[in-house]
Structures are given as structure tokens and as C-alpha cells.
Design a protein around this motif. Structure first.
Motif, mmCIF file in Angstrom:
data_model
loop_
_atom_site.group_PDB
_atom_site.id
_atom_site.type_symbol
_atom_site.label_atom_id
_atom_site.label_comp_id
_atom_site.label_asym_id
_atom_site.label_seq_id
_atom_site.Cartn_x
_atom_site.Cartn_y
_atom_site.Cartn_z
ATOM 1 N N LEU A 27 0.818 -1.199 0.000
ATOM 2 C CA LEU A 27 0.000 0.000 0.000
ATOM 3 C C LEU A 27 0.860 1.262 0.000
ATOM 4 O O LEU A 27 0.501 2.267 -0.620
ATOM 5 C CB LEU A 27 -0.961 -0.014 1.188
ATOM 6 C CG LEU A 27 -2.048 -1.088 1.123
ATOM 7 C CD1 LEU A 27 -2.782 -1.195 2.456
ATOM 8 C CD2 LEU A 27 -3.016 -0.804 -0.010
ATOM 9 N N GLU A 28 1.982 1.209 0.673
ATOM 10 C CA GLU A 28 2.931 2.335 0.664
ATOM 11 C C GLU A 28 3.427 2.595 -0.753
ATOM 12 O O GLU A 28 3.492 3.738 -1.196
ATOM 13 C CB GLU A 28 4.107 2.043 1.599
ATOM 14 C CG GLU A 28 5.316 2.945 1.428
ATOM 15 C CD GLU A 28 5.091 4.396 1.854
ATOM 16 O OE1 GLU A 28 5.941 5.233 1.516
ATOM 17 O OE2 GLU A 28 4.074 4.703 2.497
ATOM 18 N N LYS A 29 3.749 1.537 -1.449
ATOM 19 C CA LYS A 29 4.235 1.665 -2.828
ATOM 20 C C LYS A 29 3.171 2.305 -3.718
ATOM 21 O O LYS A 29 3.486 3.130 -4.571
ATOM 22 C CB LYS A 29 4.620 0.279 -3.356
ATOM 23 C CG LYS A 29 5.205 0.253 -4.719
ATOM 24 C CD LYS A 29 6.655 0.661 -4.678
ATOM 25 C CE LYS A 29 7.296 0.405 -6.026
ATOM 26 N NZ LYS A 29 8.551 1.071 -6.150
ATOM 27 N N GLN A 30 1.929 1.968 -3.503
ATOM 28 C CA GLN A 30 0.838 2.449 -4.337
ATOM 29 C C GLN A 30 0.348 3.845 -3.933
ATOM 30 O O GLN A 30 0.031 4.656 -4.793
ATOM 31 C CB GLN A 30 -0.331 1.461 -4.277
ATOM 32 C CG GLN A 30 -1.467 1.768 -5.212
ATOM 33 C CD GLN A 30 -1.097 1.589 -6.673
ATOM 34 O OE1 GLN A 30 -0.225 0.803 -7.004
ATOM 35 N NE2 GLN A 30 -1.735 2.344 -7.542
ATOM 36 N N PHE A 31 0.281 4.112 -2.618
ATOM 37 C CA PHE A 31 -0.368 5.333 -2.149
ATOM 38 C C PHE A 31 0.516 6.247 -1.308
ATOM 39 O O PHE A 31 0.026 7.225 -0.745
ATOM 40 C CB PHE A 31 -1.625 4.979 -1.336
ATOM 41 C CG PHE A 31 -2.638 4.216 -2.122
ATOM 42 C CD1 PHE A 31 -3.351 4.819 -3.146
ATOM 43 C CD2 PHE A 31 -2.869 2.877 -1.844
ATOM 44 C CE1 PHE A 31 -4.285 4.107 -3.874
ATOM 45 C CE2 PHE A 31 -3.804 2.151 -2.564
ATOM 46 C CZ PHE A 31 -4.508 2.767 -3.589
ATOM 47 N N SER A 32 1.789 5.946 -1.162
ATOM 48 C CA SER A 32 2.717 6.768 -0.361
ATOM 49 C C SER A 32 2.143 7.057 1.032
ATOM 50 O O SER A 32 2.022 8.200 1.459
ATOM 51 C CB SER A 32 3.039 8.080 -1.077
ATOM 52 O OG SER A 32 3.620 7.842 -2.327
ATOM 53 N N LEU A 33 1.814 6.000 1.740
ATOM 54 C CA LEU A 33 1.217 6.140 3.072
ATOM 55 C C LEU A 33 2.069 6.964 4.021
ATOM 56 O O LEU A 33 1.551 7.733 4.827
ATOM 57 C CB LEU A 33 0.976 4.763 3.697
ATOM 58 C CG LEU A 33 -0.017 3.843 3.014
ATOM 59 C CD1 LEU A 33 -0.092 2.521 3.750
ATOM 60 C CD2 LEU A 33 -1.377 4.497 2.929
ATOM 61 N N SER A 34 3.377 6.818 3.919
ATOM 62 C CA SER A 34 4.270 7.502 4.856
ATOM 63 C C SER A 34 4.243 9.021 4.688
ATOM 64 O O SER A 34 4.701 9.745 5.567
ATOM 65 C CB SER A 34 5.692 6.983 4.734
ATOM 66 O OG SER A 34 6.193 7.198 3.420
ATOM 67 N N ARG A 64 -5.121 9.091 1.749
ATOM 68 C CA ARG A 64 -4.139 8.924 0.667
ATOM 69 C C ARG A 64 -4.815 8.404 -0.595
ATOM 70 O O ARG A 64 -4.452 8.800 -1.698
ATOM 71 C CB ARG A 64 -3.005 7.987 1.089
ATOM 72 C CG ARG A 64 -2.195 8.443 2.283
ATOM 73 C CD ARG A 64 -1.587 9.808 2.144
ATOM 74 N NE ARG A 64 -0.638 9.844 1.045
ATOM 75 C CZ ARG A 64 -0.096 10.947 0.542
ATOM 76 N NH1 ARG A 64 -0.407 12.117 1.054
ATOM 77 N NH2 ARG A 64 0.744 10.886 -0.459
ATOM 78 N N ILE A 65 -5.799 7.545 -0.453
ATOM 79 C CA ILE A 65 -6.529 7.031 -1.617
ATOM 80 C C ILE A 65 -7.316 8.153 -2.290
ATOM 81 O O ILE A 65 -7.434 8.187 -3.514
ATOM 82 C CB ILE A 65 -7.466 5.871 -1.199
ATOM 83 C CG1 ILE A 65 -6.642 4.624 -0.888
ATOM 84 C CG2 ILE A 65 -8.489 5.562 -2.279
ATOM 85 C CD1 ILE A 65 -7.446 3.486 -0.306
ATOM 86 N N ALA A 66 -7.837 9.074 -1.495
ATOM 87 C CA ALA A 66 -8.659 10.156 -2.033
ATOM 88 C C ALA A 66 -7.854 11.184 -2.827
ATOM 89 O O ALA A 66 -8.429 11.962 -3.577
ATOM 90 C CB ALA A 66 -9.391 10.860 -0.893
ATOM 91 N N LEU A 67 -6.527 11.178 -2.672
ATOM 92 C CA LEU A 67 -5.698 12.139 -3.394
ATOM 93 C C LEU A 67 -5.572 11.764 -4.858
ATOM 94 O O LEU A 67 -5.633 10.587 -5.214
ATOM 95 C CB LEU A 67 -4.291 12.193 -2.774
ATOM 96 C CG LEU A 67 -4.202 12.776 -1.372
ATOM 97 C CD1 LEU A 67 -2.773 12.625 -0.852
ATOM 98 C CD2 LEU A 67 -4.618 14.224 -1.346
ATOM 99 N N PRO A 68 -5.352 12.760 -5.718
ATOM 100 C CA PRO A 68 -5.085 12.447 -7.131
ATOM 101 C C PRO A 68 -3.843 11.569 -7.238
ATOM 102 O O PRO A 68 -2.935 11.674 -6.422
ATOM 103 C CB PRO A 68 -4.841 13.813 -7.769
ATOM 104 C CG PRO A 68 -5.370 14.813 -6.809
ATOM 105 C CD PRO A 68 -5.345 14.184 -5.452
ATOM 106 N N SER A 69 -3.793 10.716 -8.231
ATOM 107 C CA SER A 69 -2.702 9.749 -8.351
ATOM 108 C C SER A 69 -1.338 10.408 -8.472
ATOM 109 O O SER A 69 -0.340 9.835 -8.075
ATOM 110 C CB SER A 69 -2.938 8.806 -9.523
ATOM 111 O OG SER A 69 -2.991 9.544 -10.732
#
Length: 151
Positions: free
Chosen positions: A58-65, A130-135
Motif C-alpha cells: 500500500l505504501e508503494k501504491q499510495f505513499s502512506l508515509s 491517501r486514496i482520495a488524493l489524485p494519483s
């Protein structure tokens, strides 16, 4: 990303050591009953190693950090897991050795579970934001839109 990897790796080692400890202490004490010690191995591997491996993806996909709640999640979740697994190990060991566990241990285990829950709440709030942000802001490559052409 490395923080998540190191957490997953550490929990993998602790999970395997927990399984070995359970097997050896029960064998040495000829213990055949049930104890919380038998659950430590799977709890650490599932809630520790597997959870953090999924968090890495998920970090790789959405930059959770990059999210504001990432550190709150990381430290709260880890604290809750360490408290929970430590109490399980102590209570399980006491059971195998035939000793009574103080009632306070149940309260401490409850605190560990509550702390884990708070960590999960931080995780999901952070993930949702993070999911709600533009890609383009989450580190994922924007996919070009395709349109169907009529023939």
C-alpha cells in the motif's frame, strides 16, 4: 518503505522464535494442554509480518508515509502489538509452568488490544486520505484514459 520492511522482518523473526519457544517449553515440561503461548506464533506472523508486508504494498501504491497519521499509526500499532504479544507470552509461559497469572495481566492485555485498535484506526484514516488524493500526489503513475472508438 524501509521502516515497514524492517518491521515485517523483525516480526517474522519474532514469530518464528515464538513458535520455537512454544514447542520447546511445552516439550521440556511435558505440557499437553492449551495456553496462550500456542497463539503467539500466529499472532506475530499475521498481525506483524503479514500486516506490514501488506502495508508495504500500500505504501508503494499510495505513499502512506507521506500522510500526517503515518507515524501515529506506526508507533501506536507497534506498541499495541508488542504489549499484546508480551502479555500472551508471559501468561502462556505461566500456564505451561503451572503458575497462576496475576489478574493485572488481563488488564494489560486489554490495553494492548485497545492500543492496536487505535493504531488500526490511524492506519485506515491515513489510507483513506491517501486514496482520495489524485494519483500524481500519491506516487503512482497516472494512467492515460482510453476511449472506445466506434467502427
Amino acid at each position: 518503505m524501509k521502516k515497514l520492511f524492517y518491521a515485517a522482518h523483525t516480526y517474522m523473526i519474532l514469530g518464528l522464535v515464538g513458535g520455537l519457544y512454544y514447542r520447546e517449553i511445552t516439550k521440556l515440561n511435558d505440557f499437553t494442554g492449551d495456553s496462550q503461548l500456542g497463539l503467539v506464533h500466529t499472532h506475530v506472523l499475521a498481525l506483524g509480518m503479514l500486516f506490514f508486508l501488506i502495508a508495504m504494498a500500500l505504501e508503494k501504491q499510495f505513499s502512506l508515509s507521506a500522510g500526517k497519521l503515518f507515524n501515529a499509526f506506526y508507533w501506536t500499532y507497534n506498541a499495541g502489538l508488542v504489549i499484546t504479544v508480551t502479555v500472551m507470552t508471559v501468561r502462556g509461559t505461566q500456564t505451561v509452568l503451572g503458575h497462576h497469572t496475576p489478574e493485572a495481566a488481563a488488564a494489560i492485555a486489554g490495553i494492548g488490544h485497545i492500543t492496536l485498535t487505535v493504531g488500526l484506526i490511524f492506519f485506515f484514516i491515513n489510507l483513506g486520505k491517501r486514496i482520495a488524493l489524485p494519483s500524481s500526489t500519491t506516487g503512482t503513475a497516472a494512467q492515460p484514459e482510453t476511449t472506445a472508438t466506434e467502427h
